[in-house]
Design a protein around this motif. Sequence first.
Motif, PDB file in Angstrom:
ATOM      1  N   GLY A  88      -3.639   5.808  -6.808  1.00  0.00           N
ATOM      2  CA  GLY A  88      -5.004   5.563  -5.847  1.00  0.00           C
ATOM      3  C   GLY A  88      -5.455   4.199  -6.070  1.00  0.00           C
ATOM      4  O   GLY A  88      -5.157   3.569  -6.856  1.00  0.00           O
ATOM      5  N   SER A 120      -7.688   8.970  -4.442  1.00  0.00           N
ATOM      6  CA  SER A 120      -8.434   7.872  -3.526  1.00  0.00           C
ATOM      7  C   SER A 120      -9.566   7.049  -4.336  1.00  0.00           C
ATOM      8  O   SER A 120     -10.346   7.632  -5.015  1.00  0.00           O
ATOM      9  CB  SER A 120      -8.716   8.258  -2.197  1.00  0.00           C
ATOM     10  OG  SER A 120      -9.952   9.147  -2.094  1.00  0.00           O
ATOM     11  N   ARG A 173      -4.064   8.008   2.913  1.00  0.00           N
ATOM     12  CA  ARG A 173      -3.272   7.071   3.845  1.00  0.00           C
ATOM     13  C   ARG A 173      -2.901   7.167   5.427  1.00  0.00           C
ATOM     14  O   ARG A 173      -3.066   6.676   6.358  1.00  0.00           O
ATOM     15  CB  ARG A 173      -2.148   6.747   3.157  1.00  0.00           C
ATOM     16  CG  ARG A 173      -1.114   5.568   3.811  1.00  0.00           C
ATOM     17  CD  ARG A 173       0.070   5.119   3.003  1.00  0.00           C
ATOM     18  NE  ARG A 173       1.101   4.438   3.823  1.00  0.00           N
ATOM     19  CZ  ARG A 173       1.000   3.324   4.247  1.00  0.00           C
ATOM     20  NH1 ARG A 173      -0.067   2.441   4.045  1.00  0.00           N
ATOM     21  NH2 ARG A 173       2.103   2.883   4.985  1.00  0.00           N
ATOM     22  N   VAL A 221       1.007   4.433  -2.926  1.00  0.00           N
ATOM     23  CA  VAL A 221       0.683   5.494  -2.672  1.00  0.00           C
ATOM     24  C   VAL A 221       1.855   6.503  -3.000  1.00  0.00           C
ATOM     25  O   VAL A 221       1.795   7.538  -3.522  1.00  0.00           O
ATOM     26  CB  VAL A 221       0.351   5.824  -1.349  1.00  0.00           C
ATOM     27  CG1 VAL A 221       0.145   7.188  -0.655  1.00  0.00           C
ATOM     28  CG2 VAL A 221      -1.094   4.900  -0.992  1.00  0.00           C
ATOM     29  N   ALA A 267      -4.764  10.644  -2.382  1.00  0.00           N
ATOM     30  CA  ALA A 267      -4.345   9.093  -1.596  1.00  0.00           C
ATOM     31  C   ALA A 267      -3.381   9.146  -0.612  1.00  0.00           C
ATOM     32  O   ALA A 267      -3.764   8.397   0.356  1.00  0.00           O
ATOM     33  CB  ALA A 267      -3.868   8.135  -2.706  1.00  0.00           C
ATOM     34  N   ALA A 268      -2.257   9.992  -0.644  1.00  0.00           N
ATOM     35  CA  ALA A 268      -1.378  10.094   0.401  1.00  0.00           C
ATOM     36  C   ALA A 268      -1.877  10.581   1.873  1.00  0.00           C
ATOM     37  O   ALA A 268      -1.559  10.101   2.753  1.00  0.00           O
ATOM     38  CB  ALA A 268      -0.200  10.909  -0.043  1.00  0.00           C
ATOM     39  N   SER A 289      -4.728   0.993   4.398  1.00  0.00           N
ATOM     40  CA  SER A 289      -3.572   1.119   4.937  1.00  0.00           C
ATOM     41  C   SER A 289      -3.571   0.570   6.339  1.00  0.00           C
ATOM     42  O   SER A 289      -4.456   0.614   6.829  1.00  0.00           O
ATOM     43  CB  SER A 289      -2.993   2.628   5.145  1.00  0.00           C
ATOM     44  OG  SER A 289      -2.964   3.115   3.739  1.00  0.00           O
ATOM     45  N   VAL A 330       0.855  -1.109  -0.021  1.00  0.00           N
ATOM     46  CA  VAL A 330      -0.134  -0.102   0.080  1.00  0.00           C
ATOM     47  C   VAL A 330       1.038   1.370  -0.119  1.00  0.00           C
ATOM     48  O   VAL A 330       0.577   2.165  -0.741  1.00  0.00           O
ATOM     49  CB  VAL A 330      -0.813  -0.138   1.235  1.00  0.00           C
ATOM     50  CG1 VAL A 330      -1.785   1.162   1.056  1.00  0.00           C
ATOM     51  CG2 VAL A 330      -1.744  -1.292   1.417  1.00  0.00           C
ATOM     52  N   GLU A 367      -5.249   3.149  -0.527  1.00  0.00           N
ATOM     53  CA  GLU A 367      -5.023   3.856   0.560  1.00  0.00           C
ATOM     54  C   GLU A 367      -6.003   3.533   1.874  1.00  0.00           C
ATOM     55  O   GLU A 367      -5.394   3.614   2.954  1.00  0.00           O
ATOM     56  CB  GLU A 367      -5.184   5.241   0.288  1.00  0.00           C
ATOM     57  CG  GLU A 367      -6.493   5.968  -0.401  1.00  0.00           C
ATOM     58  CD  GLU A 367      -6.826   5.312  -1.808  1.00  0.00           C
ATOM     59  OE1 GLU A 367      -5.593   5.179  -2.667  1.00  0.00           O
ATOM     60  OE2 GLU A 367      -8.144   4.960  -2.060  1.00  0.00           O
ATOM     61  N   CYS A 368      -7.133   3.251   1.685  1.00  0.00           N
ATOM     62  CA  CYS A 368      -8.128   3.021   2.908  1.00  0.00           C
ATOM     63  C   CYS A 368      -7.820   1.689   3.499  1.00  0.00           C
ATOM     64  O   CYS A 368      -8.166   1.713   4.529  1.00  0.00           O
ATOM     65  CB  CYS A 368      -9.505   3.035   2.510  1.00  0.00           C
ATOM     66  SG  CYS A 368     -10.254   4.504   2.047  1.00  0.00           S
TER      67      CYS A 368
END
Length: 388
Positions: free
Chosen positions: A139, A221, A247, A134, A243-244, A145, A130, A142-143
């Motif tokens: 994307g 994301s 995360r 990222v 996305a970052a 993580s 993951v 990320e969720c």
Amino acid sequence: MTSADTPGPAEPADPVVRALLDVDGISAAPDATLAELTTLRIGGRPRALLECATAEAVIAAVRELDAAQRPVLVLGGGSNLVVAGGDLDLVVVAVRNQDLQYSDAAGDAAAAGEHLIVRAGAGLNWDDLVADTVERGYGGLECLSGIPGSVGATPVQNVGAYGVEVAQVLHRVRWYDRATGRDEWVTPDALELAYRTSVLKSTDRAVVLEVEFRLTPAGRSEPIRYAELAGRLGVEPGERADAATVRRTVLELRRGKGMVLDDDDNDTWSAGSFFTNPVIRDEVLPEVRNRVAKKLGDGPAGQMPAFAAPGGTKLSAGWLIERAGFGKGYPSSSSPARLSTKHTLALTNRGAATADDVIALARDVRDGVREAFGVELHPEPVWIGCSI
Ligand SMILES: Cc1cc2nc3c(=O)[nH]c(=O)nc-3n(C[C@H](O)[C@H](O)[C@H](O)COP(=O)(O)OP(=O)(O)OC[C@H]3O[C@@H](n4cnc5c(N)ncnc54)[C@H](O)[C@@H]3O)c2cc1C
């Protein structure tokens, strides 16, 4: 037995295991116990443990052990297992192949507005994958993580968190089918993915060798569906975000709940959420609300979380556990196994817990919720050599 079949002093006694040590990519970890290999840190000594560094090594080990009818435990990161203590009549095949490959140049895919595909070895650490996606600006994952364990285990129980399940981003799986002996790529429909389950969970159907996930190159994301996460990010549910940032925020939320592994924090010596959120038939919902009202009053009964789900209504296991009288840290600060002090859904090992301690606590909680509200909780982890 010929002299060639006789084990040397440090060699495994089982001739099938001994022969496998001649295969490229297979090595033995002679004195390993499952307590050292699982995040709950409980579990006894297997007959043998084979570390398999390539997909071919995994296939060879499982094929030969199956042919010789040896009981096998396929192991990733050990983060979803409850394992009995003592001598275990099984051979552990640890999946450790870690190849990683991205499809095509991201720039081209981005320009064309397309997805790109990452192909990852089953033995790769999930959160390392993951983080890598990222960091590259892709994307999709990320969720998810901070979930412990291996890439190969993610389709096994269709891992999910913060409104996203692996099913949404899964492209294909390469597996070794233990019934047919075939090494093949399959599409997600072959896995029958559902809430925290698939055809692979608690079965000997197949071993996952590699997994492909769909990513979006623009660094956006998946749509944010989880209200708490959307609130933290300041976006409307359904919107996408960077996305970052997602995360980072997910990791913060998870740490607050003891859901990111930390050697120094006993609240994370767990198998994550110990029970799945129960799905009840819609017609049973009023009865559950009545029982909540009787025990706690109309206010809590009205506020009880309940969501439409395939097969009925999904309730919150954590909410029910807490309202049934099992608070954070239950039963006491001196118990070897107790509920996390951060999250009632995690059963934790405070350092000296045995499998029996964890099982007794699990039964206590399950029975208490049933007694209080008439709802049956089902454990999420896979049980090896023991049961609730
Ligand atoms: C602190 C913590 C937080 C967690 N949070 C979440 C969460 O948010 N969401 C969630 O869904 N889960 C969560 N989990 C549970 C767990 O991390 C996941 O289920 C994870 O995918 C398990 O991976 P693993 O490699 O550790 O599997 P293991 O524990 O090693 O194995 C679990 C099962 O999968 C099988 N298996 C493993 N690898 C393979 C393979 N390559 N092929 C076939 N079968 C295989 C095993 O035989 C076993 O039956 C959490 C666990 C912990 C400890």
